[in-house]
Design an enzyme around this catalytic site. Structure first.
Site, short mmCIF file in Angstrom:
data_model
loop_
_atom_site.label_atom_id
_atom_site.label_comp_id
_atom_site.label_asym_id
_atom_site.label_seq_id
_atom_site.Cartn_x
_atom_site.Cartn_y
_atom_site.Cartn_z
N ASP A 102 -5.34 22.26 -36.48
CA ASP A 102 -4.00 22.30 -35.91
C ASP A 102 -3.28 20.95 -35.94
O ASP A 102 -2.08 20.88 -36.20
CB ASP A 102 -4.04 22.82 -34.47
CG ASP A 102 -4.24 24.33 -34.41
OD1 ASP A 102 -4.15 24.99 -35.46
OD2 ASP A 102 -4.49 24.85 -33.30
N THR A 112 -12.95 24.15 -35.16
CA THR A 112 -13.61 25.39 -35.58
C THR A 112 -14.78 25.14 -36.52
O THR A 112 -15.79 25.84 -36.46
CB THR A 112 -12.58 26.31 -36.26
OG1 THR A 112 -11.53 26.60 -35.34
CG2 THR A 112 -13.21 27.62 -36.71
N THR A 145 13.78 15.17 -42.70
CA THR A 145 14.28 16.53 -42.87
C THR A 145 13.38 17.55 -42.19
O THR A 145 12.16 17.37 -42.14
CB THR A 145 14.43 16.90 -44.36
OG1 THR A 145 14.89 18.25 -44.45
CG2 THR A 145 13.11 16.76 -45.11
N GLN A 146 13.99 18.61 -41.65
CA GLN A 146 13.19 19.68 -41.08
C GLN A 146 12.72 20.67 -42.15
O GLN A 146 11.97 21.59 -41.85
CB GLN A 146 13.96 20.41 -39.97
CG GLN A 146 15.30 20.97 -40.36
CD GLN A 146 16.06 21.53 -39.16
OE1 GLN A 146 16.24 22.72 -39.04
NE2 GLN A 146 16.50 20.66 -38.26
N CYS A 147 13.12 20.44 -43.39
CA CYS A 147 12.60 21.24 -44.50
C CYS A 147 11.16 20.82 -44.80
O CYS A 147 10.81 19.64 -44.68
CB CYS A 147 13.45 21.06 -45.76
SG CYS A 147 15.17 21.53 -45.57
N ASP A 164 -11.01 20.25 -28.79
CA ASP A 164 -10.13 21.08 -29.58
C ASP A 164 -9.02 20.18 -30.09
O ASP A 164 -8.52 19.31 -29.36
CB ASP A 164 -9.54 22.20 -28.71
CG ASP A 164 -8.72 23.20 -29.52
OD1 ASP A 164 -7.60 22.82 -29.95
OD2 ASP A 164 -9.18 24.32 -29.72
N SER A 165 -8.61 20.37 -31.33
CA SER A 165 -7.63 19.43 -31.90
C SER A 165 -6.27 19.51 -31.21
O SER A 165 -5.46 18.60 -31.35
CB SER A 165 -7.47 19.67 -33.41
OG SER A 165 -6.75 20.84 -33.67
N SER A 166 -6.01 20.56 -30.44
CA SER A 166 -4.77 20.62 -29.68
C SER A 166 -4.72 19.54 -28.60
O SER A 166 -3.65 19.19 -28.11
CB SER A 166 -4.62 22.00 -29.02
OG SER A 166 -4.54 23.01 -30.00
#
Length: 343
Positions: A93, A16, A279-281, A60-62
């Site tokens: 992203d 962007t 961890t998913q935290c 695009d960074s995706s």
């Protein structure tokens, strides 16, 4: 004392920040970085020389992947001796993934590589692109006794500079899109630009700068959830050519103690598949053995990701696999900081 101005190279990969809006049609099109000073005259106030280079076909960074990471480090290596700092313009992203990967791919880095981007195009009335770009260049040009102050891969966004491999994108709408929850920010831009020197990476400057290009992406990422089934886990572990599984566990590294789950991981490890626990935290880290629900993982040989982000764990895994480390050496290297990515 030399009055030589620092040379800064802008590397545009896409995203962007490199878009401008046609005032009549409203359509977005790629920004011509050769006309950078015309578009952003404020850059003339910076006490540095600025040159630009761009991906032949900005993306695009995706669509970012390890092949593009190699293009980035190729560019930095090609111009390393000619420039004092680098600013990489990148879509937000996947910026944390790229910044993490580049930090491992550039060994003994003694110059700043600052990633930045924007939530709004550079030509938008309320854009954050100009401030992010201007301050990133200013940070990349900071010197003391003609030596760069920053000597690591960083990410600058919305008034704060972070260690790149400590960041995560936390918001898709706010200008403050990134955070580094497990490590303090490195600098803050306000009325004055304040650098927190005590948190900067201090590389061994007598070691030769080295670029690593070989990455192995035969890895998988699995986020645990209540109700995960044996067939799901086994399908992931039976992925052809799989060499490592990054497991996003609960809390401080906890998981189910069901026999089928632990036996599947144990068998994978016996087949030389590295199992890494993160961890998913968004904040905090893994402390295997703190609770019984993580002690089993420690016992069967699961590798601790400690307080590493998932993005950094993915990048570090690809990097270490690319170096063809032995299983024992892989575990030892993974659990120690190589670029300041873990405590």
């Amino acid at each position: 004392m030399s009055d030589k101005k620092p040379n800064i190279l802008l590397v545009y990969t896409g995203g962007t920040i490199g878009m401008v809006k046609d005032a009549e049609t409203g359509a977005l099109h790629a920004f011509n970085f050769n006309n950078l000073l015309k578009q952003i005259p404020e850059l003339k106030l910076l006490d540095c020389k600025i040159e630009t280079t761009s991906f032949k076909n900005p993306i695009d960074s995706s669509n970012m992947n390890p092949e593009y990471w190699v293009q980035i480090v190729d560019t930095i290596e090609r111009y390393y001796d000619a420039f004092d700092g680098f600013v990489v313009l990148h879509g937000s992203d996947t910026m944390s993934y790229t910044a993490s990967a580049i930090s491992f791919m550039l060994e003994n880095l003694s110059k700043p590589v600052v990633f930045t981007g924007a939530q709004l195009p550079i030509g938008d009335l309320r854009t954050d692109a100009k401030e992010n770009l201007i301050t990133s260049i200013q940070i990349a040009s900071l010197q003391e006794n003609n030596v760069p102050i920053i000597k690591e891969v960083c990410l600058y966004f919305e008034y704060k500079l972070y260690r790149g491999n400590r960041t995560t994108k936390i918001n898709a709408e706010h200008f403050q899109a990134f955070n580094s929850l497990n490590y303090p920010y490195l600098a803050e831009s306000g009325v004055h630009l304040k650098v927190k020197h005590e948190y900067l990476l201090r590389p061994t400057l007598n070691s030769t700068f080295k670029v690593h290009r070989k990455l192995d992406n035969n890895i998988a990422l699995l986020k645990l959830f209540p109700g995960i089934t044996p067939s799901y886990l086994n399908n992931v572990l039976n992925t052809p050519n799989l060499k490592a599984l990054i497991l996003e566990t609960y809390g401080s590294g906890n998981c189910t103690t069901d026999t089928w789950f632990l036996e599947a991981l144990k068998e994978a490890i016996s087949n030389n598949i590295h199992i890494i626990n993160v961890t998913q935290c968004v904040g905090g880290g893994v402390n295997m053995g703190q609770y019984e629900t993580s002690n089993h993982l420690k016992h069967i040989g699961v590798i601790s990701g400690k307080d590493m982000t998932t993005e950094s764990a993915i990048a570090k895994t690809m990097y270490l696999l690319g170096k063809l480390e032995s299983p024992e050496l892989f575990k030892n290297k993974f659990e120690i900081p190589l670029r300041g990515e873990i405590a």
